[in-house]
Design an enzyme around this catalytic site. Structure first.
Site, short mmCIF file in Angstrom:
data_model
loop_
_atom_site.label_atom_id
_atom_site.label_comp_id
_atom_site.label_asym_id
_atom_site.label_seq_id
_atom_site.Cartn_x
_atom_site.Cartn_y
_atom_site.Cartn_z
CB THR A 138 60.84 40.59 50.21
OG1 THR A 138 60.21 41.21 51.33
CG2 THR A 138 62.21 41.17 50.02
N GLY A 168 56.94 45.25 56.49
CA GLY A 168 56.86 46.04 57.73
C GLY A 168 55.63 46.91 57.74
CD GLU A 185 66.72 49.18 53.14
OE1 GLU A 185 67.35 49.87 52.32
OE2 GLU A 185 65.97 49.65 54.00
#
Lengths: 714, 714
Positions: free
Chosen positions: B173, B212, B465
């Protein structure tokens, strides 16, 4: 360097230059976020400023609110840009820093103006709003409502009004008791010999719990305790108990206090627990406006206990108002982002991706919530009026007045209405905040985009000052009682006037010649009337049936609780729609077309969400319901046309919104990135570097078995 | 001391003693919280242990899970008692501390066992679960799914599997792009001269966002970027890019990284943003299992792009499973508290207040959610099986296989089913967590009671997701396409087999002789079949109508998006009910009676919640719907009888629950008070004492005007 390496290096440099040249190639002109926002503002068919004035109740109020926004934004103690990162301790320090400024305005401003100031603050820092409200709303409010005038003067002279020399808190709930105030365990036993009360916590569950301001900052407390005189219990009364020395802040003898600690939100409030171990206070510290205990230990109870209930209603009305205001804030953020964020191309020939708000499904997610925010705004205004009217009556009514019965009716109605609306509006708003948060996609999970914190701060409204489920049941109980009165022929007040025509209403269907006629306030109002009458009847009939089977009224109410809950919820939908429709009818002419659309959307969307009842009671046919569903989509598209002007009319400054995704100019990405970088500067050392380094350089053989030694086998 | 003062003092001491004596007077015997809980366990009509085995898939699995719980509880790095108070920095340190232990098990345990371990961990520390999953699920998963076998071996040899020498993250993303992966802006331009790719971030919105592990801990990254070769774009492909030196942890040249900062939850993950400025990587760092770029710059694209989609499904299946597990956790807390908490007396003759769970309304709040938790559990098990079956097929299918068509059908079905269920289950579970939190009353707002954090951690499932709304629309698109196939005579798979009998189903009503017959799995299944067939038909017909009007398919799908959304939601209800009903039928005989009740409750409650559709399509008459509503209440009361054993069967240890209100023994008040005191010891200094002291001792004249001096007037 070898020749071959050198030539490879050269090629690499050349290709660097090529890439740089390549990336400066011109692309078709796309709209910037700011342009994407600007074009929305050009669609307004109404005067945004006029709508703001109408929402605020006049130009004068708008000017006052704008003055507040500027004052707060420039006040360094009210800086908010870093609030999403501060720790619990820091936010509590901030809360106390703000007191000094706001205490100044308490004495400098008339009450209605100060109330508007606090409403503005409630949107900026709900934790501070509550902490401040603990003193003035709860503690001082309890003095005003329950102290005799001599007692009231005494505490004012001690500094309760000026917040000088003392600061108060309010200890009602206990670890084991919240909703059931009558069941509180803390005791206040009169000791005639010393002319004192002994305040005592007899068990762990009697520990005062959730007491805002108790953990560290309050010096005095209004304590709810069971009054015991000569061994006899008289129920829960309130007592002023000093908690701390007002200079040293050390705890008073017999008082034990701790911090409740981390909460879901509103960490600026130092909620605490309190245990009293035989704490002695003068008899005159019992608040005796209603029940009195004399020097000799005679207890005199008030003739009209109900008249003391007015105070409970204030907090609920404030939460109805807050629901509308917070919904407007959430919609401002989600709405503005949707005008700027682009994702996917709905048409492959477009030079640019499509705005979220141009997708039908996104309109369906946001437009009904925008309509709800408007509906709740007008409901808040009306509920406040209902409350002010009640307080006027209560203040002018004496127990032996001719107008007493009328006042009691108003009290009953306002009590039930505010209870039902508090639950209905806070539940709906909490869901709306989450729905808005999710429309931000992944970015809704960032603290800086604001709605996560808004959710966590707001959530407490659903359980405090009357748990929502219990309040809804109370409202349902009122409806059952109104229904039974109506059956007995008594005319019911405006809020439930559908009960005045049960004969015709219960079986009424939607008698329109063409579906288009459904798009009418009167039809929608009738629809809600019919359905509400039916669900209230269901609850009332269940109740009557239980009575017939020999149950006592309490058990019968318990038996029909699910029906009561449904009745109260449906009633609230209709009630809120009527407030909105009324506000549209009285709006300035230029605003009526747009507000009519928004109001129709609220009405039809609510019907769609509760379609089961409208079909169950056959107000609408399945084909009419299909029409309603289709019209919701049409109205979503319609309201979408000028939804940004509708949001702008809320007139919340960027400072108040405190979310880079909700900024007025639409420049969301740069402001979001700036905020993230300001709060998390690049290159900062981080505390777990050694942990990762040792993990990645560990001796892998640690995990492997010792090689077997052949000699051992011998 | 004067005589009079002395005698008053004596009187006071005596009265103290009296008060003390008074309070030791014996009261009627009340049940302790522990006794209140114990009596619930005696009501079980089934073997709790047997149900646990059935839920876990056998005794062996239960033993393994219990082993995990013990190991984790005793592992000091997994201490959880203070997790509600740790700061963002501290929780990130904790996350890294846990890596060492869990990395050990990655290599020591077979995959299915390790997967069970991770499921246990997901309930204890969702932030760690995600951070660990970033490396093994996303980074390593991307290598497994998209690297050639030579590339895969290369990265394993570098330490990607052992997590030794490198740790990975996954950069898909961007600030401006989430759902639209094809629209990502980051570029990977092939430079033939140097045989390298140049990875570049061309704009602010192209900044990799939410990555992340990127902020501080990852050394390598799988980056999604637009492949550009000789000026031509080939779409989004993935590339391994080194972010940091693996020893010094300094950033690689051209890489700029920052911390995303505070989030709603899961702060243990160091999410970051990344900007690449002409970063060069070897050509062979592009993952080339599917698309290949040769040394000469020839691009070879894969014959069957769909076969690469399998990897996307894994995360969604994990979230369906997690939904059931987290719902069970929330119900354990809310359910156990309701058995112990007493408030009000429903019968004035009772010696003790009434348990919350004995109120009809509380049963109505919790029992349907308990039924939902069971439904989602079994749905998770079945969805996992569906996925495993798909992966088996994918691994054994070659593009030129005879079985290819069958594999593609399975892929399509599993993709749509997992997308729809991911959205449906995470939305429902998030609402259930909040509903459970609210049943704790005020205590639900305390961080220590656990559900506030559970909510904040879980909320991300609704947007990551695959955003839930988009996934639901995808599922709706699948249903429309199945409907159109069915119209054309093609037999549809089991999940949508109601489409195989449209002729009879669409107009079918509930043909029962007496209402009692509605309490039957087959009737409920038929009810859902009829209603789902109708809502899918509505979406399909809307779509066809738009096509007829000349729209292209994309525009037609957009036009019917609200109908698609409704279709997918209704489909999911019926689908989940069928998984549950199937699991009841195959359960051990002794468990079937209780599970049948729970399953009926799930079925009827879901119907009640969607009553509008059942009346709209005339499957039920209004009077049958009244019966359904009444039966929901009856079943709530029924399930309530042994709801604590039903919760005990989830077999979550107190350590896993990490909420004093959900403890097994029911001793909630003492444990809650202990927790609050341990985390917030009494008598701690607090940082705002000077602020309060100066506030309360301020010079009040500051706020008052200067007295006018008469002389000035002259």
């Amino acid at each position: 360097m070898s020749d071959s390496a050198a030539s490879q290096r050269l090629a690499s440099v050349q290709s660097h230059l090529q890439v740089a040249a390549c990336s400066s190639k011109e692309e078709p002109r796309k709209k910037t976020p700011i342009e994407s926002m600007t074009e929305e503002r050009e669609k307004a068919t109404f005067d945004v400023r006029e709508l703001t004035y109408y929402l605020d109740g006049g130009e004068k109020n708008t000017k006052i609110r704008e003055k507040f926004m500027m004052e707060l934004e420039r006040d360094p103690t009210f800086r908010m840009y870093d609030m999403y990162d501060v720790t619990k301790d820091e936010i509590r320090v901030r809360t106390m820093e703000k007191f000094r400024t706001i205490v100044h305005y308490v004495s400098a401003e008339p009450v209605p103006i100060f109330t508007m100031r606090m409403q503005t603050i409630s949107l900026i820092d709900p934790g501070f709003w509550t902490r401040f409200g603990v003193h003035y709303g709860l503690f001082f409010g309890a003095l005003r409502g329950s102290a005799t005038s001599a007692q009231f003067s005494h505490w004012v002279s001690k500094g309760a009004l000026a917040l000088n020399g003392m600061v108060g808190c309010f200890a009602m709930t206990e670890l084991g008791h919240g909703s059931n105030v009558a069941g509180l365990e803390t005791t206040a036993t009169f000791d005639a010999a010393s002319d004192q009360f002994v305040i005592h916590t007899p068990s762990v569950t009697a520990t005062k719990w959730w007491i805002g301001g108790a953990a560290h900052t309050a010096t005095h407390c209004v304590v709810f305790a069971q009054l015991i005189v000569r061994g006899k219990r008289y129920g829960t009364k309130s007592f002023v108990v000093q908690l701390r020395d007002t200079r040293t802040y050390t705890l008073m003898p017999g008082v034990n206090i701790g911090d409740i600690g981390k909460k879901m939100g509103r960490d600026g409030i130092d909620n605490g627990w309190i245990q009293f171990t035989n704490v002695r206070i003068p008899r005159t510290n019992m608040l005796m406006k209603h029940t009195k205990v004399s020097r000799a230990g005679e207890v005199k109870e008030p003739p009209m206990a109900q008249l003391t209930y007015g105070a409970l209603i204030q907090g609920r009305v404030a939460m109805v108002v807050d629901s509308g205001n917070i919904a407007k804030k959430a919609l401002t953020i989600a709405g503005r982002y949707a005008a700027v964020r682009r994702q996917f191309q709905s048409n492959p020939h477009d030079v640019q991706e499509t705005k979220l708000i141009d997708y039908a499904i996104h309109q369906y997610r946001l437009m009904p919530l925008l309509a709800m925010a408007y509906a709740f705004h007008f409901t808040g205004v009306e509920t406040q009026k209902l409350y002010d009217n009640l307080m006027d009556k209560l203040e002018s009514t004496q127990p032996d007045d001719a107008g007493l019965q009328d006042t009691l009716e108003t009290l009953k109605e306002t009590h039930a209405t505010s209870a039902g609306l508090k639950a209905f509006c806070t539940w709906s708003t909490l869901s709306a905040i989450e729905a808005c948060r999710q429309t931000l996609g992944g970015h809704g999970y960032s603290a800086y985009t604001g709605l996560a914190t808004t959710y966590n701060d707001f959530a407490v409204h659903c359980t405090w000052e009357g748990d929502n489920t219990i309040l809804t049941l109370q409202s349902g109980r009122y409806l059952v009682s109104c229904y039974r009165e109506a059956l007995a022929g008594k005319i019911q007040p405006e809020g439930v006037d559908y009960l005045n025509s049960l004969d015709t209403l219960l079986t009424q269907g939607c008698a329109v010649k063409s579906n288009e006629e459904i798009l009418d306030f009167n039809i929608i109002q009738q629809a809600w009337g019919v359905v509400t009458a039916n669900v209230v009847k269901k609850a009332g009939d269940d109740f009557a049936e239980s009575l017939k089977q020999g149950m006592n009224p309490e058990a019968a109410y318990e038996e029909c609780s699910q029906a009561r809950l449904a009745a109260a919820k449906i009633h609230s939908f209709g009630y809120v729609f009527r407030r909105f429709a009324q506000a549209v009818k009285t709006a300035p002419e230029g605003l009526r077309p747009v507000l009519t659309k928004v109001c129709l959307l609220y009405g039809l969307y609510s019907i769609e969400q509760n379609a089961g009842f409208f079909l169950q009671y056959r107000y609408f046919t399945p084909s009419q319901m299909d029409y309603v569903r289709a019209q919701v989509n049409v109205l979503c598209r319609d309201v979408r046309q000028e939804y940004i002007p509708l949001i702008d009319a809320f007139n919340y400054s960027d400072y108040m919104i405190n979310s880079p995704l909700g900024v007025y100019d639409g420049n969301v990405y740069e402001k979001y990135f700036d905020q993230v970088k300001r709060q998390n500067p690049v290159g900062q050392p981080h505390p777990y570097l050694p942990l990762i380094q040792s993990l990645l350089r560990r001796d892998i053989e640690d995990d492997e078995p010792l090689e077997e030694d052949d000699e051992d086998d011998e």
